[in-house]
Write a protein that holds these residues in place. Sequence first.
Motif, PDB file in Angstrom:
ATOM      1  N   UNK A 540       0.823  -1.212   0.000  1.00 49.10           N
ATOM      2  CA  UNK A 540       0.000   0.000   0.000  1.00 49.10           C
ATOM      3  C   UNK A 540       0.859   1.264   0.000  1.00 49.10           C
ATOM      4  N   UNK A 541       2.052   1.181   0.555  1.00 46.20           N
ATOM      5  CA  UNK A 541       2.957   2.338   0.535  1.00 46.20           C
ATOM      6  C   UNK A 541       3.442   2.641  -0.875  1.00 46.20           C
ATOM      7  N   UNK A 542       3.276   1.666  -1.771  1.00 46.70           N
ATOM      8  CA  UNK A 542       3.724   1.828  -3.165  1.00 46.70           C
ATOM      9  C   UNK A 542       2.583   2.226  -4.096  1.00 46.70           C
ATOM     10  N   UNK A 543       1.463   2.682  -3.562  1.00 47.64           N
ATOM     11  CA  UNK A 543       0.342   3.054  -4.437  1.00 47.64           C
ATOM     12  C   UNK A 543       0.698   4.216  -5.355  1.00 47.64           C
ATOM     13  N   UNK A 545       4.391   6.212  -6.943  1.00 46.24           N
ATOM     14  CA  UNK A 545       5.824   5.903  -7.052  1.00 46.24           C
ATOM     15  C   UNK A 545       6.583   6.318  -5.794  1.00 46.24           C
ATOM     16  N   UNK A 546       7.395   5.414  -5.307  1.00 41.87           N
ATOM     17  CA  UNK A 546       8.164   5.648  -4.093  1.00 41.87           C
ATOM     18  C   UNK A 546       9.513   4.959  -4.256  1.00 41.87           C
ATOM     19  N   UNK A 547      10.553   5.542  -3.709  1.00 40.20           N
ATOM     20  CA  UNK A 547      11.877   4.939  -3.840  1.00 40.20           C
ATOM     21  C   UNK A 547      12.072   3.866  -2.769  1.00 40.20           C
ATOM     22  N   UNK A 548      12.981   2.959  -3.059  1.00 43.22           N
ATOM     23  CA  UNK A 548      13.306   1.920  -2.078  1.00 43.22           C
ATOM     24  C   UNK A 548      13.913   2.544  -0.822  1.00 43.22           C
ATOM     25  N   UNK A 549      14.657   3.610  -1.000  1.00 39.45           N
ATOM     26  CA  UNK A 549      15.230   4.303   0.156  1.00 39.45           C
ATOM     27  C   UNK A 549      14.127   4.823   1.068  1.00 39.45           C
ATOM     28  N   UNK A 550      13.079   5.398   0.453  1.00 33.77           N
ATOM     29  CA  UNK A 550      11.957   5.908   1.255  1.00 33.77           C
ATOM     30  C   UNK A 550      11.228   4.768   1.960  1.00 33.77           C
ATOM     31  N   UNK A 551      11.096   3.632   1.287  1.00 36.49           N
ATOM     32  CA  UNK A 551      10.447   2.477   1.923  1.00 36.49           C
ATOM     33  C   UNK A 551      11.246   2.005   3.133  1.00 36.49           C
ATOM     34  N   UNK A 574       4.156  -9.686 -11.677  1.00 37.41           N
ATOM     35  CA  UNK A 574       3.617  -8.558 -12.454  1.00 37.41           C
ATOM     36  C   UNK A 574       2.528  -7.797 -11.706  1.00 37.41           C
ATOM     37  N   UNK A 575       2.703  -7.671 -10.383  1.00 36.38           N
ATOM     38  CA  UNK A 575       1.744  -6.876  -9.619  1.00 36.38           C
ATOM     39  C   UNK A 575       2.400  -5.627  -9.031  1.00 36.38           C
ATOM     40  N   UNK A 576       3.669  -5.431  -9.330  1.00 35.74           N
ATOM     41  CA  UNK A 576       4.361  -4.200  -8.969  1.00 35.74           C
ATOM     42  C   UNK A 576       5.341  -3.886 -10.085  1.00 35.74           C
ATOM     43  N   UNK A 577       5.618  -2.603 -10.283  1.00 36.54           N
ATOM     44  CA  UNK A 577       6.570  -2.180 -11.305  1.00 36.54           C
ATOM     45  C   UNK A 577       7.712  -1.451 -10.630  1.00 36.54           C
ATOM     46  N   UNK A 578       8.929  -1.884 -10.904  1.00 37.41           N
ATOM     47  CA  UNK A 578      10.111  -1.225 -10.370  1.00 37.41           C
ATOM     48  C   UNK A 578      10.970  -0.727 -11.523  1.00 37.41           C
ATOM     49  N   UNK A 579      11.434   0.483 -11.396  1.00 32.22           N
ATOM     50  CA  UNK A 579      12.307   1.079 -12.406  1.00 32.22           C
ATOM     51  C   UNK A 579      13.383   1.862 -11.680  1.00 32.22           C
ATOM     52  N   UNK A 580      14.628   1.414 -11.841  1.00 32.83           N
ATOM     53  CA  UNK A 580      15.692   2.035 -11.077  1.00 32.83           C
ATOM     54  C   UNK A 580      15.453   1.799  -9.601  1.00 32.83           C
ATOM     55  N   UNK A 581      15.374   2.866  -8.833  1.00 29.93           N
ATOM     56  CA  UNK A 581      15.166   2.754  -7.388  1.00 29.93           C
ATOM     57  C   UNK A 581      13.709   2.965  -6.994  1.00 29.93           C
ATOM     58  N   UNK A 583       9.412   2.298  -7.155  1.00 32.92           N
ATOM     59  CA  UNK A 583       8.446   1.199  -7.218  1.00 32.92           C
ATOM     60  C   UNK A 583       7.032   1.764  -7.293  1.00 32.92           C
ATOM     61  N   UNK A 584       6.145   0.995  -7.938  1.00 38.41           N
ATOM     62  CA  UNK A 584       4.740   1.378  -8.041  1.00 38.41           C
ATOM     63  C   UNK A 584       3.878   0.129  -7.988  1.00 38.41           C
ATOM     64  N   UNK A 585       2.986   0.055  -7.003  1.00 39.90           N
ATOM     65  CA  UNK A 585       2.013  -1.035  -6.953  1.00 39.90           C
ATOM     66  C   UNK A 585       1.029  -0.857  -8.102  1.00 39.90           C
ATOM     67  N   UNK A 586       0.710  -1.937  -8.810  1.00 35.45           N
ATOM     68  CA  UNK A 586      -0.093  -1.841 -10.028  1.00 35.45           C
ATOM     69  C   UNK A 586      -1.573  -2.131  -9.810  1.00 35.45           C
ATOM     70  N   UNK A 587      -1.908  -2.822  -8.743  1.00 30.04           N
ATOM     71  CA  UNK A 587      -3.313  -3.166  -8.517  1.00 30.04           C
ATOM     72  C   UNK A 587      -4.119  -1.924  -8.141  1.00 30.04           C
ATOM     73  N   UNK A 588      -5.343  -1.873  -8.647  1.00 31.39           N
ATOM     74  CA  UNK A 588      -6.265  -0.771  -8.366  1.00 31.39           C
ATOM     75  C   UNK A 588      -7.340  -1.284  -7.413  1.00 31.39           C
ATOM     76  N   UNK A 589      -7.659  -0.486  -6.414  1.00 30.62           N
ATOM     77  CA  UNK A 589      -8.649  -0.928  -5.431  1.00 30.62           C
ATOM     78  C   UNK A 589     -10.000  -1.134  -6.096  1.00 30.62           C
TER      79      UNK A 589
END
Length: 591
Positions: A540-543, A545-551, A574-581, A583-589
């Motif tokens: 849910x914290x990845x709803x 885009x958030x960096x791994x450092x922030x997580x 394939x339920x999360x997308x990571x690019x570089x550092x 992340x984005x959760x892909x599922x929609x509520x």
Amino acid sequence: MDLALISMPWAIFNRPSIQLGCLKAYLGQELQTCRVTCFYPFLDIAAAIGFDNYRLIAETPWAAEALYCGLLFPKMQKAAGTVFSRTLKRIVTTDYPRLLEILRLQHDQWLEQQDFSQCSLIGFSVCFSQLPASLYAARDIRKKWPGIPIVFGGSTCTPAMGRSLLKIFPEIDFIITGEGERALKELVLHCTSQEPLSCPEIISHHEKTGNIQAAGCGEIVNLDDLPLPDYSDYFQHIRQKNLGFFPVLPVEFSRGCWWNKCTFCNLNLQWHGYRFKHCQQMTAEINELAQKYQCLDFTFTDNALPVKESTLFFEAMAGDSRDIRFFAEIRTLKSRSVYTRYCKGGLNSVQIGIEALSDSLLGRMCKGTTVMDNVAAMKFSQEAGMTLDGNLILEFPGSTAAEVEQTLAALDKVFPFHPLSAAAFFLGHGSPVSCSPEKYGITTITQHPTNKKLYPPEILANLDMLIKSYRGDRTLQTRLWQPVRKKIAVWQEFHARRKNPSVPALSFRDGGSFLLIRQELPDLPTLHHRLKGLSRKIYLACEEPITKKELLEIFTQVTKEQLNTFLAGLEQKNIIFCSGDSCLALAIQSP
């Protein structure tokens, strides 16, 4: 003084021409003695061939141009017919020869009904796919009323294209190459009182020498000063012919593009700089147009909405009790909440300039966005309730195998969202790529092969067309991008066959201490995933885009290795997308 303004096929039939509407209103404000009548022959064509057929043809530019090129150049009919059949892969209920007969008959009937004898000037607005039809009509108008000057203007009429049109087609007397209002006003005064031309946007034949001369009226600085577009002639035509549809009204918030750096783009050749209306002005225009024409659907014609003013506008419209709906082309928005606010304000359909799903390719396109921006835009627009249309540009010159692989990998992640369309790169006149071809491995710029089947060689050789072709790595690019083209087709078919498209293909339900994730896949059983406790919180914290450092700063009890392992597992599903550092959760509520 009388002025006739004409919009030919293949303008979208359920919209009045904003070009004609703006010009009529402006001239009515500036020249009280000028009576402007706007003509929409495409409405009769749409009624004659059927609205569905018309829409299919209008959405297929080469097929659209092939029809009037067949009428304009009879010796090209056979070749043009093959272009029509090859490019219009969707079924049209009338074949090419019969369509030519209908177009010719409708054209002759329309011309017979007109009396342009009192006109001081006849103008054609020439935009997408309207050039052959406009040339065909101008030729016959010149035969019937030989003494009346004819002017072409619109996005097709760049300076280079305008000069070539004047050289080849004697029925055209003037070309307006930029913004139309002030230039057309000056041209009307010239044609009625012989005032000299001083506007550089007007190109004409010199009366004595036959040389082409460029006469700047300057653009309108404050768009708030423009009058409300006048669509009265369009609605009068609809009422007279009893055409059964609700029109969509075009409006403009801005002119130009505030970004204006994309290397493939040539959509802003007629503008100099970026100008926009303010929120209060735009709101007032929508209110007046909705009331005057009893319409609730609007489409913004902007290449890019002004971010600050459009945000204020949609926030204001969110408080309106009417069911007013908008379409607009927008750039990716940085905030999830902005998509929601735009949608609450009526923006329920958007075209977002996605263009690529490879960061290095986006960089060469000078998009100013990242793959993460694009994936987030696809998620957030669907989450907000918007219908998103967008393109992936395939075969961009110089694309690498690695960029194709990056695109394929990203497609796996965006499969749950509304599919994009595959758009093969074309070389647009005046685009940064065409101005610096050597940077992109282009060795020679040539006429587009399809145009060679539509225009006689002696004419095409002297026309500076907006769409061109090139020699370079085209064969390599076609081969490289085939897997992407096939994957997009699978993506589109998957969504077309979904039984309940109102439910996201990848969705979650929150149980407070756990998440239930539902995942539809093509030709596979639906998968279900459960995330509990800390896993739920991280997802849910990845709803956004958030960096791994922030997580790691949020979840201090998790080590870097544990986080990477957890995210890698979600990526594999394939339920999360990571690019570089990031992340984005892909599922929609689930709604």
